[in-house]
Design a protein around this motif. Structure first.
Motif, short mmCIF file in Angstrom:
data_model
loop_
_atom_site.label_atom_id
_atom_site.label_comp_id
_atom_site.label_asym_id
_atom_site.label_seq_id
_atom_site.Cartn_x
_atom_site.Cartn_y
_atom_site.Cartn_z
N MET A 1 -7.77 2.80 -9.54
CA MET A 1 -7.39 1.90 -8.46
C MET A 1 -7.76 0.45 -8.81
N LYS A 2 -8.95 0.27 -9.36
CA LYS A 2 -9.41 -1.07 -9.72
C LYS A 2 -8.51 -1.69 -10.80
N ALA A 3 -8.12 -0.86 -11.78
CA ALA A 3 -7.23 -1.34 -12.84
C ALA A 3 -5.88 -1.77 -12.28
N LEU A 4 -5.40 -1.02 -11.31
CA LEU A 4 -4.12 -1.34 -10.68
C LEU A 4 -4.19 -2.69 -9.97
N LEU A 5 -5.29 -2.94 -9.28
CA LEU A 5 -5.47 -4.23 -8.60
C LEU A 5 -5.56 -5.38 -9.60
N ILE A 6 -6.22 -5.15 -10.72
CA ILE A 6 -6.33 -6.18 -11.77
C ILE A 6 -4.94 -6.49 -12.33
N ILE A 7 -4.17 -5.45 -12.61
CA ILE A 7 -2.80 -5.63 -13.14
C ILE A 7 -1.94 -6.37 -12.12
N LEU A 8 -2.02 -5.96 -10.87
CA LEU A 8 -1.25 -6.61 -9.81
C LEU A 8 -1.65 -8.08 -9.68
N GLY A 9 -2.95 -8.36 -9.72
CA GLY A 9 -3.43 -9.73 -9.66
C GLY A 9 -2.92 -10.57 -10.83
N ALA A 10 -2.93 -9.97 -12.02
CA ALA A 10 -2.44 -10.67 -13.21
C ALA A 10 -0.95 -11.00 -13.07
N ILE A 11 -0.17 -10.06 -12.55
CA ILE A 11 1.28 -10.28 -12.36
C ILE A 11 1.50 -11.42 -11.37
#
Length: 124
Positions: A1-11
């Motif tokens: 879940m944390k990785a998904l938020l990081i990826i979403l934030g980066a996008i």
């Protein structure tokens, strides 16, 4: 879940930075502003040939975004370049490409050809 938020934030960050850079590189014009200056500029339609043939702004040259890198030398750096596509996305990308190659006087039609109400030409 944390990785998904990081990826979403980066996008999201990438999208915002790209948008802000594009605003610095190319000036988005309303149809009225576009009309006022395109006759004294290089008017380039970056849509594909079949879209161009179906209807384009009178006086426009067709240099599709897919061919722009190879055909850039056809454009002069000492004259304004007015770009448009169907809805404004491809012309924004074309402006970024041109900016990276030293073109500075870049404009594009807000909303693209689908919002254009002026004269058009169709290939018979």
């Amino acid at each position: 879940m944390k990785a998904l938020l990081i990826i979403l934030g980066a996008i999201i960050i990438y999208s915002v930075v790209t948008y802000l850079m594009q605003r610095k590189m190319v000036k988005a014009l309303t149809e009225e502003e576009f009309r006022a200056g395109y006759r004294k500029a290089q008017l380039i339609d970056v849509r594909e040939p079949e879209e161009f043939a179906a209807g384009h702004i009178l006086g426009a040259r067709n240099i599709p975004l897919t061919q722009l890198r190879m055909r850039m030398k056809e454009l002069r750096k000492d004259q304004p370049i007015y770009l448009y596509c169907q809805n404004g996305l491809r012309s924004g990308r074309a402006a970024q490409m041109l900016y990276r190659k030293g073109y500075r006087d870049l404009y594009h039609l807000k909303g693209g050809f689908k919002k254009w109400t002026g004269k058009i030409k169709k290939k018979a």
